[in-house]
Enzyme design. Sequence first.
Site, short mmCIF file in Angstrom:
data_model
loop_
_atom_site.label_atom_id
_atom_site.label_comp_id
_atom_site.label_asym_id
_atom_site.label_seq_id
_atom_site.Cartn_x
_atom_site.Cartn_y
_atom_site.Cartn_z
N GLU A 45 91.13 -18.09 0.90
CA GLU A 45 90.37 -17.69 1.95
C GLU A 45 90.95 -18.17 3.24
OE1 GLU A 45 86.08 -17.03 1.47
OE2 GLU A 45 85.96 -17.16 3.89
N LYS A 68 77.16 -20.04 -0.29
CA LYS A 68 78.56 -19.53 -0.51
C LYS A 68 79.39 -20.18 0.34
CE LYS A 68 82.36 -16.67 -0.47
NZ LYS A 68 83.32 -16.78 0.61
N ASP A 76 86.13 -29.01 -12.75
CA ASP A 76 86.00 -27.59 -13.23
C ASP A 76 84.79 -26.98 -12.28
OD1 ASP A 76 84.41 -25.57 -14.61
OD2 ASP A 76 84.22 -27.00 -16.52
N HIS A 120 87.35 -15.80 12.20
CA HIS A 120 87.71 -15.07 10.93
C HIS A 120 89.03 -14.31 10.96
CE1 HIS A 120 86.42 -14.95 6.49
NE2 HIS A 120 86.81 -13.75 6.51
C1 MEV Z 1 82.46 -16.59 4.41
O1 MEV Z 1 83.31 -16.95 3.24
C2 MEV Z 1 81.35 -17.79 4.40
C3 MEV Z 1 80.22 -17.33 5.31
O2 MEV Z 1 79.52 -16.03 5.25
C4 MEV Z 1 79.16 -18.65 5.19
C5 MEV Z 1 77.86 -18.33 5.95
O3 MEV Z 1 77.51 -17.11 6.23
O4 MEV Z 1 77.25 -19.29 6.29
C6 MEV Z 1 80.85 -17.30 6.81
#
Ligand code: MEV
Length: 442
Positions: free
Chosen positions: A85, A280, A296, A393
């Site tokens: 990513e 995530k 792992d 991003h």
């Molecule tokens: C993207 O990989 C992760 C985010 O969505 C985490 C979040 O929203 O806190 C930017």
Amino acid sequence: MSKTISGFSKLSKSEKINWIVDTYFSNSKDAEHILKQYWNSDEKLQQLHDEFIENTITNYYLPFGVAPNFLINDRFYTIPMAIEESSVVAAASKAAKFWMDRGGFKTEVISTTKIGQVHFMYHGRKDMLNSFFISIKSKLIEDCKPITKNMELRGGGIINIELRDKTSDIKNYYQLHASFETLDAMGANFINSCLEQFAKTMKREALLFDDFTEKEKQLDIVMCILSNYVPDCLVRAEVSCKVEDLSDHDAFSGEAFAEKFLQAIKIAEVEPYRAVTHNKGIMNGIDAVVLATGNDFRAVEAGVHAYASRNGSYSSLTHATIENGFFTFWLEIPLALGTVGGLTGLHPLVKLALEMLGKPTAKELMQIVAVAGLAQNFAALRSLTTTGIQQGHMKMHLMNILNQFHANDAEKVILIEHFKTNTVSFSAVSDTLANLRMRIDD
Ligand code: MEV
């Protein structure tokens, strides 16, 4: 042509590739070329990778990046990260730099106990099973000595074994619930070997236990396996500074930022839809380091998410407070990691990653990994609650879009410059590139 095959694993690597490309690709030459393009010219290195799993036909590359300037407990680290990513390493580096100037990260390993279970069925009197367990407990441990000897010499081993009555969940279902200290090993093989020995000992001893009826002697072992849920293998990472020190010069004040940040955390604490995405983002940092250090990540993912639901509702893994003018932000997660065994001594890049981290113990690695998760969450929330996530991003994603349009080096330079002051989107890149190409053609 049949799309199934028997005896595939017995074919040579070339035969496997031939079968795959002939069976599934209209242009088999192209497919073969793509697969072989990723082979390593160093045959020994390639063989090493081939032998990690069955049916290897090529290698799957992920970028291996580094995030420098992580100050953890007053020591600097450059953290290796394996991830695809685009914005993750940049975000980690930015958060590292931000906290480097504000005292760095503080971490603490809270506990290191791992769990394994022998799941079995027993048809009989509960008190008799209990007496049986008490009578064989020391034998269970004794029979494991060939497996545990070396671990014990280093200070680890079997901590305890309990008999657990699970018959209120499933009729006749019981467990041996065992806890282990596996030191610098992740411990899966060690724990599973002990559990399988427990099962053998238990079956053998049941047949010899005079107080059991014939039916009670027939213990039915269902399975022996470690648990990837490790709520007693916990690490905490924290950052803290004066609220006013959170300010980003003219863009926002420390107070405004801290309040917004706290609101974002509170939302992730109570709202599972948000908590999953929030966590995530934490796992973006954690998985990348776990992968780079040969651990792992599926085990870590499963355990971490189970921990996030431990109170009955899926919730944030990070928390924050503002108290007496101080902003504190922390993460507490279970992490079962190893710095010996598995891939750690085999994969050259994993060895390099561990050396870059100063050959950490498993406890040290737990702390580094937790910091990567906290840093990632800080960077995500900082963007989300200020500029929005897409600005950073999409800037990072720009190169991927340019590559999709086969932009050459000169075009890349011009477009990167252009998008320093313009909003990146797929269509904006497409249009700007088309315009540029038209201008050059004219
Ligand atoms: C993207 O990989 C992760 C985010 O969505 C985490 C979040 O929203 O806190 C930017």
